[in-house]
Scaffold this motif. Structure first.
Motif, PDB file in Angstrom:
ATOM      1  N   GLU A  36       1.080  -1.198   0.193  1.00  0.00           N
ATOM      2  CA  GLU A  36      -0.136   0.202   0.500  1.00  0.00           C
ATOM      3  C   GLU A  36       0.127   0.847  -0.033  1.00  0.00           C
ATOM      4  OE1 GLU A  36      -3.653   0.070   2.886  1.00  0.00           O
ATOM      5  OE2 GLU A  36      -2.759  -2.377   3.378  1.00  0.00           O
ATOM      6  N   ALA A  65       1.766  -8.636  -3.598  1.00  0.00           N
ATOM      7  CA  ALA A  65       0.644  -8.373  -3.458  1.00  0.00           C
ATOM      8  C   ALA A  65       0.217  -9.854  -3.993  1.00  0.00           C
ATOM      9  CB  ALA A  65      -0.572  -7.064  -4.348  1.00  0.00           C
ATOM     10  N   SER A  70      -3.348 -10.628  -2.102  1.00  0.00           N
ATOM     11  CA  SER A  70      -3.740  -9.433  -1.715  1.00  0.00           C
ATOM     12  C   SER A  70      -4.781  -9.210  -2.983  1.00  0.00           C
ATOM     13  CB  SER A  70      -2.682  -8.672  -0.662  1.00  0.00           C
ATOM     14  OG  SER A  70      -4.428  -7.759  -0.226  1.00  0.00           O
ATOM     15  N   ALA A  71      -5.303  -9.870  -3.143  1.00  0.00           N
ATOM     16  CA  ALA A  71      -6.525  -9.249  -4.335  1.00  0.00           C
ATOM     17  C   ALA A  71      -6.861  -7.651  -4.449  1.00  0.00           C
ATOM     18  CB  ALA A  71      -7.599  -9.859  -4.201  1.00  0.00           C
ATOM     19  N   ARG A  72      -6.478  -7.056  -4.352  1.00  0.00           N
ATOM     20  CA  ARG A  72      -6.959  -5.846  -3.323  1.00  0.00           C
ATOM     21  C   ARG A  72      -5.997  -4.992  -3.658  1.00  0.00           C
ATOM     22  NH1 ARG A  72      -5.946  -1.512   0.492  1.00  0.00           N
ATOM     23  NH2 ARG A  72      -5.738  -3.806   2.524  1.00  0.00           N
ATOM     24  N   ASN A  73      -4.901  -5.301  -2.653  1.00  0.00           N
ATOM     25  CA  ASN A  73      -3.459  -4.840  -3.175  1.00  0.00           C
ATOM     26  C   ASN A  73      -3.216  -4.784  -4.653  1.00  0.00           C
ATOM     27  OD1 ASN A  73      -2.912  -3.545  -0.819  1.00  0.00           O
ATOM     28  ND2 ASN A  73      -2.256  -5.195  -0.100  1.00  0.00           N
ATOM     29  N   ARG A  75      -4.904  -4.847  -7.349  1.00  0.00           N
ATOM     30  CA  ARG A  75      -5.266  -4.705  -8.177  1.00  0.00           C
ATOM     31  C   ARG A  75      -5.119  -2.990  -7.897  1.00  0.00           C
ATOM     32  NH1 ARG A  75      -9.956  -6.844  -6.044  1.00  0.00           N
ATOM     33  NH2 ARG A  75     -10.602  -5.715  -4.532  1.00  0.00           N
ATOM     34  N   ALA A  76      -4.900  -2.590  -6.621  1.00  0.00           N
ATOM     35  CA  ALA A  76      -4.747  -1.123  -6.872  1.00  0.00           C
ATOM     36  C   ALA A  76      -3.301  -0.757  -7.141  1.00  0.00           C
ATOM     37  CB  ALA A  76      -4.514  -0.953  -5.302  1.00  0.00           C
TER      38      ALA A  76
END
Length: 82
Positions: A36, A65, A70-73, A75-76
């Protein structure tokens, strides 16, 4: 104080210093969250108009990621390098 949503060079430098300090002192046990910080730095450098640093930082964040699942990380990070 940094004003959110503004892209003035002095505010970007202040924000980048804070991100650099955060990343330098980041605990080795918080690997997932370090993606992040790298992604935020990539966005900040892109706001400067830098094209090399965001791609490098986003690539590093993508690796973290993927390794941490971590799918959220992921994507970001994938959108940060664009």
């Amino acid at each position: 104080m940094v004003r959110l949503g503004q892209k003035s060079p002095s505010l970007l430098r202040t924000g980048q210093r804070a991100l650099d300090e955060a990343h330098a002192g980041w605990p080795a046990t918080s690997v997932r969250a370090s993606a992040e910080v790298l992604t935020a730095s990539a966005h900040n450098y892109a706001a400067y108009g830098d094209r090399d640093s965001p791609a490098d930082l986003a690539s590093r964040a993508v690796v973290i990621a993927a390794e941490t699942g971590s799918a959220r990380n992921l994507r970001a990070a994938l959108t940060a390098g664009q």
